[in-house]
Motif scaffolding. Sequence first.
Motif, short mmCIF file in Angstrom:
data_model
loop_
_atom_site.label_atom_id
_atom_site.label_comp_id
_atom_site.label_asym_id
_atom_site.label_seq_id
_atom_site.Cartn_x
_atom_site.Cartn_y
_atom_site.Cartn_z
N UNK A 1 14.30 3.61 -30.66
CA UNK A 1 13.50 5.27 -30.08
C UNK A 1 14.66 6.43 -30.71
N UNK A 2 15.90 6.11 -30.35
CA UNK A 2 16.92 7.19 -30.92
C UNK A 2 16.70 7.17 -32.51
N UNK A 3 16.53 6.16 -33.01
CA UNK A 3 16.49 6.24 -34.68
C UNK A 3 15.38 7.02 -34.95
N UNK A 4 14.25 6.76 -34.45
CA UNK A 4 12.93 7.61 -34.86
C UNK A 4 12.96 9.13 -34.32
N UNK A 5 13.85 9.28 -33.19
CA UNK A 5 13.88 10.72 -32.89
C UNK A 5 14.91 11.56 -33.92
N UNK A 6 15.89 10.79 -34.39
CA UNK A 6 16.88 11.43 -35.36
C UNK A 6 16.21 11.57 -36.67
N UNK B 1 24.46 21.07 -28.58
CA UNK B 1 24.75 20.56 -29.76
C UNK B 1 24.05 19.57 -30.57
N UNK B 2 23.82 18.44 -29.51
CA UNK B 2 23.19 17.02 -29.73
C UNK B 2 21.61 17.43 -30.11
N UNK B 3 21.05 18.48 -29.23
CA UNK B 3 19.68 18.61 -29.22
C UNK B 3 19.50 19.17 -30.58
N UNK B 4 20.53 20.27 -31.07
CA UNK B 4 20.19 20.77 -32.28
C UNK B 4 20.37 19.80 -33.40
N UNK B 5 21.36 19.24 -33.29
CA UNK B 5 21.60 18.09 -34.63
C UNK B 5 20.39 17.17 -34.61
N UNK B 6 19.64 16.79 -33.39
CA UNK B 6 18.20 15.97 -33.66
C UNK B 6 16.97 16.93 -33.89
N UNK B 7 17.08 18.01 -34.20
CA UNK B 7 16.02 18.96 -34.35
C UNK B 7 16.15 19.91 -35.64
N UNK C 1 14.54 15.89 -31.58
CA UNK C 1 15.38 15.99 -30.24
C UNK C 1 14.75 16.79 -28.96
N UNK C 2 14.05 17.85 -29.45
CA UNK C 2 13.77 18.93 -28.41
C UNK C 2 12.55 18.29 -27.45
N UNK C 3 11.83 17.21 -27.95
CA UNK C 3 11.02 16.76 -27.05
C UNK C 3 11.01 15.23 -26.58
N UNK C 4 12.19 14.52 -27.03
CA UNK C 4 12.32 13.25 -26.64
C UNK C 4 13.74 12.93 -26.34
#
Length: 384
Positions: A297-302, A338-344, A307-310
């Motif tokens: 799930x994390x890999x798919x999100x990345x 910062x993590x949310x920004x990195x994943x989005x 990141x903003x939705x998952x």
Amino acid sequence: MPMRFISLRLEGSFCQFRDTFLETGQPIDVLDDRNADTVTTRLQQHPEIEVICRDRAGAYAEAASAGAPQATQVADRWHLWHNLCRAAEGVVRAHRADLRDPTEPSPPIAPAAIHIPAITPTTEVPAPSAPDTDSTTATRTRERHALIQQLVHRGLTITAIAEHLGLDRKTVRKYRDAAGSEQLINGRRHRTRAFEEFVPYLQQRIHQDGITNAAQLFAELQQRGYRGSRRTVRRYLAPLRAAAVITPLALAPPTVREATRWITSHPDHLSAHDKTQLAALLQRSPHLANLARHITTFADMMMKRTGTTKLPWLAAVRADDIPQLHSFAHGIERDLDAVTNGLSLPFSSGAVEGNVTRVKALKRSRYGRAGLDLLRKIILYSPC
């Protein structure tokens, strides 16, 4: 030149902060130390900065917040994935008992490959070359040499044979390399060993009664007046028991790193054998199955930058009993924006990593020859 997008990176053993254009990949400056105050002062001189891409170091977060509060901080995706893989390795290590399959069948071996004749008192051996080579020691040496040679022909390594027979690896190597058993026989000793008078009784108990327990036979010999050590009895029995029953060697379970690689790799990057092994591992280990589900799930999100939705992923991790992932989730919560920004967002420190390798090579090539001032010029003006 105005700076809009920069990346902060720690430079190995020299421990210098560096800020780099995310758009060009060109280094801008090398700072004097790794303190947050130094980075804060550098950022305050450039209020035009809009985006700061950084790794998970606390000094970076503190300096970015104090020196450029107007900038958007982005946690680098590679560092996030690296942290998650380390947490996954900790989970696999905590459940390493699940790596071994209790129902793993013994590997099939052709009967001809494992045929070893039972060693009995009447085992035929080559005629002795001298009258002093017919002792019990000489007979046992011949038997052990024949047994080790047959195990070698089966393809077993020295270590495997040593563990199977309870011998030292040097002893196994000596018997393996000997051209013949007579080469290993030094001749009969000129004194009668106290143990030899009990050998006929031992052979009767082993070959007629099927008793191979060293402790039991040692106790019986003591009742008959034997005053030697248990180790002597155990050494005598080792090749006889091994010849009577050869246990096929079980397949080794996957290592912690192998299992971690299977779980954290893209399925397209795994071989068919690895996929089969991984499926069997996840089927017998609920903890590792949950770990694999969270990592997928994390890999798919990345990869899809959702990141903003998952980020409810954090709640799903906390609901499972996986302490190592809990620690990773707590770290994300402390740096959530910062993590949310990195994943989005599309920004990352990928363009900087090549410069990191280049700078390290420059430092090592000039170790001890110059101070920071010259090193700074070399880093900034050397072609990328």
